[in-house]
Design a protein around this motif. Structure first.
Motif, PDB file in Angstrom:
ATOM      1  N   LYS B  21    -123.945  69.986 -15.538  1.00 56.33           N
ATOM      2  CA  LYS B  21    -123.021  69.990 -16.673  1.00 56.33           C
ATOM      3  C   LYS B  21    -121.754  69.191 -16.374  1.00 56.33           C
ATOM      4  CE  LYS B  21    -124.341  74.579 -18.279  1.00 56.33           C
ATOM      5  NZ  LYS B  21    -123.876  75.975 -18.225  1.00 56.33           N
ATOM      6  N   GLY B  22    -121.715  68.542 -15.234  1.00 57.37           N
ATOM      7  CA  GLY B  22    -120.534  67.761 -14.871  1.00 57.37           C
ATOM      8  C   GLY B  22    -119.854  68.353 -13.657  1.00 57.37           C
ATOM      9  N   ARG B  23    -118.648  67.888 -13.412  1.00 62.39           N
ATOM     10  CA  ARG B  23    -117.947  68.273 -12.211  1.00 62.39           C
ATOM     11  C   ARG B  23    -117.292  69.636 -12.405  1.00 62.39           C
ATOM     12  NH1 ARG B  23    -117.224  65.377  -7.933  1.00 62.39           N
ATOM     13  NH2 ARG B  23    -115.323  65.469  -6.653  1.00 62.39           N
ATOM     14  N   TYR B  24    -117.557  70.550 -11.451  1.00 62.34           N
ATOM     15  CA  TYR B  24    -116.951  71.867 -11.524  1.00 62.34           C
ATOM     16  C   TYR B  24    -115.912  71.979 -10.421  1.00 62.34           C
ATOM     17  CZ  TYR B  24    -116.339  76.884 -11.058  1.00 62.34           C
ATOM     18  OH  TYR B  24    -115.778  78.137 -10.959  1.00 62.34           O
ATOM     19  N   VAL B  25    -114.650  72.183 -10.830  1.00 59.94           N
ATOM     20  CA  VAL B  25    -113.582  72.311  -9.841  1.00 59.94           C
ATOM     21  C   VAL B  25    -113.447  73.786  -9.482  1.00 59.94           C
ATOM     22  CG1 VAL B  25    -111.155  71.877  -9.326  1.00 59.94           C
ATOM     23  CG2 VAL B  25    -112.419  70.310 -10.817  1.00 59.94           C
ATOM     24  N   ALA B  26    -113.915  74.138  -8.300  1.00 59.48           N
ATOM     25  CA  ALA B  26    -113.843  75.538  -7.868  1.00 59.48           C
ATOM     26  C   ALA B  26    -112.444  75.831  -7.344  1.00 59.48           C
ATOM     27  CB  ALA B  26    -114.884  75.811  -6.795  1.00 59.48           C
ATOM     28  N   LEU B  27    -112.005  75.020  -6.397  1.00 61.19           N
ATOM     29  CA  LEU B  27    -110.661  75.185  -5.848  1.00 61.19           C
ATOM     30  C   LEU B  27    -109.827  73.980  -6.269  1.00 61.19           C
ATOM     31  CD1 LEU B  27    -111.638  76.198  -2.174  1.00 61.19           C
ATOM     32  CD2 LEU B  27    -111.447  77.670  -4.191  1.00 61.19           C
ATOM     33  N   ALA B  28    -108.681  74.247  -6.925  1.00 60.38           N
ATOM     34  CA  ALA B  28    -107.852  73.142  -7.402  1.00 60.38           C
ATOM     35  C   ALA B  28    -106.849  72.728  -6.318  1.00 60.38           C
ATOM     36  CB  ALA B  28    -107.126  73.535  -8.677  1.00 60.38           C
ATOM     37  N   ASP B  29    -106.149  73.699  -5.771  1.00 57.25           N
ATOM     38  CA  ASP B  29    -105.087  73.354  -4.823  1.00 57.25           C
ATOM     39  C   ASP B  29    -104.697  74.612  -4.060  1.00 57.25           C
ATOM     40  OD1 ASP B  29    -102.972  72.394  -3.429  1.00 57.25           O
ATOM     41  OD2 ASP B  29    -101.720  71.914  -5.170  1.00 57.25           O
ATOM     42  N   ILE B  30    -105.147  74.696  -2.829  1.00 57.55           N
ATOM     43  CA  ILE B  30    -104.877  75.878  -2.011  1.00 57.55           C
ATOM     44  C   ILE B  30    -104.042  75.462  -0.804  1.00 57.55           C
ATOM     45  CG2 ILE B  30    -105.894  77.783  -0.676  1.00 57.55           C
ATOM     46  CD1 ILE B  30    -107.014  78.053  -3.338  1.00 57.55           C
ATOM     47  N   SER B  31    -102.890  76.110  -0.636  1.00 61.15           N
ATOM     48  CA  SER B  31    -102.089  75.894   0.570  1.00 61.15           C
ATOM     49  C   SER B  31    -101.561  77.233   1.053  1.00 61.15           C
ATOM     50  CB  SER B  31    -100.878  74.988   0.287  1.00 61.15           C
ATOM     51  OG  SER B  31    -101.293  73.721  -0.151  1.00 61.15           O
TER      52      SER B  31
END
Lengths: 262, 262
Positions: B21-31
């Motif tokens: 279904k396309g690109r799945y962003v699981a983690l966007a920005d973890i710090s």
């Protein structure tokens, strides 16, 4: 109270499992004695033929060559399939490349290749042994590759985290994890090996269990023919029992027996 | 100084998966950072990608962008010095190895001699209260005991960082409390740094110096909550203390705020 009840339950189960065989044997005997049919001799005559055919002399002359072919063919088929299966399962492109040909040979009845093996190896023990090995090989190979490919990802993840690599990963994790399926393949291959052993002897052999059955039929010696078939069945059952004994420690170690029993 | 040295530094980590279904962003920005000697809990609403986060942080999964550094150097693969305890103990322990065998295997893979590995394994099993159970197989042990074996396996490697993925989620409440206290005791005695992922807010606040609250996907760090309690904790007194209740309130309100409507 409990021990006594257990014995009664066991006896009852044994009795129940004997009902069908005993009924079949009795009805056969009834039919055979009533009809005096040449093709269906009475149990007493089969029993007599069995004692005569499968005495020590018969065992040495006909059973040992068959069993020797069976064991040699089974052993090599199993060993080569395990080695090849381990290699194929490790290399994804090899696995993909081999899949169609494996499916083809697994579907092809092993005895259908008999003419080719006759041409290549001629009449003699090598022909039987290669034919048996070939049948065992594909059965075990497919199960080994499948078993190693479908190992629980969690087991592999643990191996990754704890850096378990090389032979330890193979011998202590991947093979034991695939063992139930490999053993299933090995058991199925054993039945196939017995079948191929006997059927391959129907062509051009001088000695063997299959030869005894075929010759007896040609000579209208039907009690001996029946005795040969009974002997073949005993060989099959005996080998299956032997397999169960040998596989037990593996199954127990893989934790399957115990989880089943609670 | 030693308390403020970062053992694990997570900088702008993102992880995407390509799906049909396309690109799945699981983690966007973890710090966030894990200081040496601390206990860090990662919590988040259901489906927040807690396990994906953990897999990226331990090198089991490659990150799409950003960096994970262990002891100052970027990781590729699971670094030495990291050991893990997984949620599903029944699938992460090897059922064909005894408790001792399971603990020894990673040590042997790291080159320890048989006798040294055996001694360390028995010491680790004793430290989690499993003396006398060394020869038992996982399927002969209760769930809590199996997870103790998994804990012993991780501790025997003498890790700098102990990573735990929902380690007590499938245990009953009483066993879970016992194991939480065991982790705290081991932390105090061995000084091991702990990173625990859990969905249980009480557990997170009870165990941790600091709780990292994740948002719903695409996942970011919603909040980092300090738990101003000494590490000498008890199930009764700590959970009734005002500081605990305040931290719990803060974590829970952030989790609920960051949850997507269900």
């Amino acid at each position: 109270m409990e021990a006594g009840q257990l014995v009664i339950v066991r006896l009852r189960r044994l009795a129940a499992s004997l009902v069908v065989p005993v009924l079949l044997i009795l009805s056969y005997q009834q039919y055979a004695t009533a009809r005096h049919n040449l093709y269906f001799p009475s149990l007493a005559r089969i029993d007599h033929a069995f004692a005569v055919t499968w005495g020590w002399h018969g065992l040495v002359k006909d059973a040992f060559p068959s069993l020797q072919n069976l064991f040699i063919g089974y052993f090599w088929g199993l060993a080569v399939a395990l080695a090849a299966g381990v290699v194929i399962a490790q290399v994804w492109w090899l696995k993909t490349a081999c899949e169609p040909i494996l499916a083809f040979f697994l579907a092809l009845p092993a005895v259908a290749l008999l003419p080719i093996f006759l041409i290549v190896f001629g009449i003699g023990a090598p022909m039987h042994q290669f034919l048996i090995a070939q049948a065992v090989f594909f059965q075990v190979l497919v199960n080994t590759v499948d078993g190693m490919a479908s190992i629980d990802a969690a087991l592999i993840e643990s191996a990754d985290v704890f850096s378990i690599r090389g032979w330890r990963r193979l011998m202590l994790i991947r093979l034991p994890a695939a063992a139930p399926q490999i053993l299933g393949g090995a058991r199925a291959a054993l039945s196939i090996a017995v079948l191929v052993t006997i059927v391959s002897e129907l062509v051009g052999s001088v000695h063997g269990i299959g030869v005894v059955v075929l010759n007896a039929q040609d000579n209208f010696d039907f009690p001996v023919m029946w005795a040969g078939m009974v002997f073949a069945a005993i060989v099959g059952i005996g080998l299956n029992f032997l397999f169960t004994l040998l596989e037990r420690p593996f199954i127990r170690r893989s934790g399957l027996l115990a989880t089943k029993n609670g | 100084m030693s308390m403020t040295t970062s053992l694990l530094t997570v900088t702008n980590v993102s992880k995407s998966f390509d799906t049909p279904k396309g690109r799945y962003v699981a983690l966007a920005d973890i710090s966030f950072e894990v200081e040496k000697g601390s206990v860090i809990a990662v919590v988040g609403p259901s489906g927040a990608g807690k396990t994906t986060t953990l897999r990226c942080l331990t090198g089991l999964l490659a990150v799409t962008s950003g960096e994970v550094a262990f002891n100052g150097s970027p990781i590729s693969g699971v670094p030495d010095g990291v050991a893990a305890v997984f949620q599903d103990y029944s699938r992460s322990l090897y059922p064909w190895l005894s408790a001792r065998g399971n603990v020894m295997l990673p040590l042997r893979a790291r080159g320890a001699s048989r006798s040294a590995a055996r001694a360390s394994a028995e010491e680790a099993l004793a430290s989690v209260g499993l003396s006398g159970k060394e020869s038992s197989y996982p399927w002969q042990l209760s769930g809590g005991m199996q997870q103790r074996v998994a804990l012993a396996r991780a501790l025997a490697c003498d890790p700098q960082l102990l990573v735990m993925d929902e380690p007590f989620a499938s245990l009953d409440a009483q066993t879970r409390m016992d194991l939480e206290d065991l982790v705290l005791a081991l932390h105090r005695e061995k000084g091991v740094t702990v990173l625990i992922v859990t969905h249980d807010i009480d557990e997170a606040v009870y165990l941790a110096n600091r709780v990292v609250v994740l948002s719903a996907p695409p996942t970011t760090v919603a909040e980092i909550v300090e738990v101003p309690l000494p590490m000498d904790r008890s199930q009764l007194a700590t959970k009734e203390s005002p500081a605990y209740i305040a931290a719990r309130h803060q974590v829970l309100s952030h989790v609920r705020r960051s949850a997507s409507p269900s």
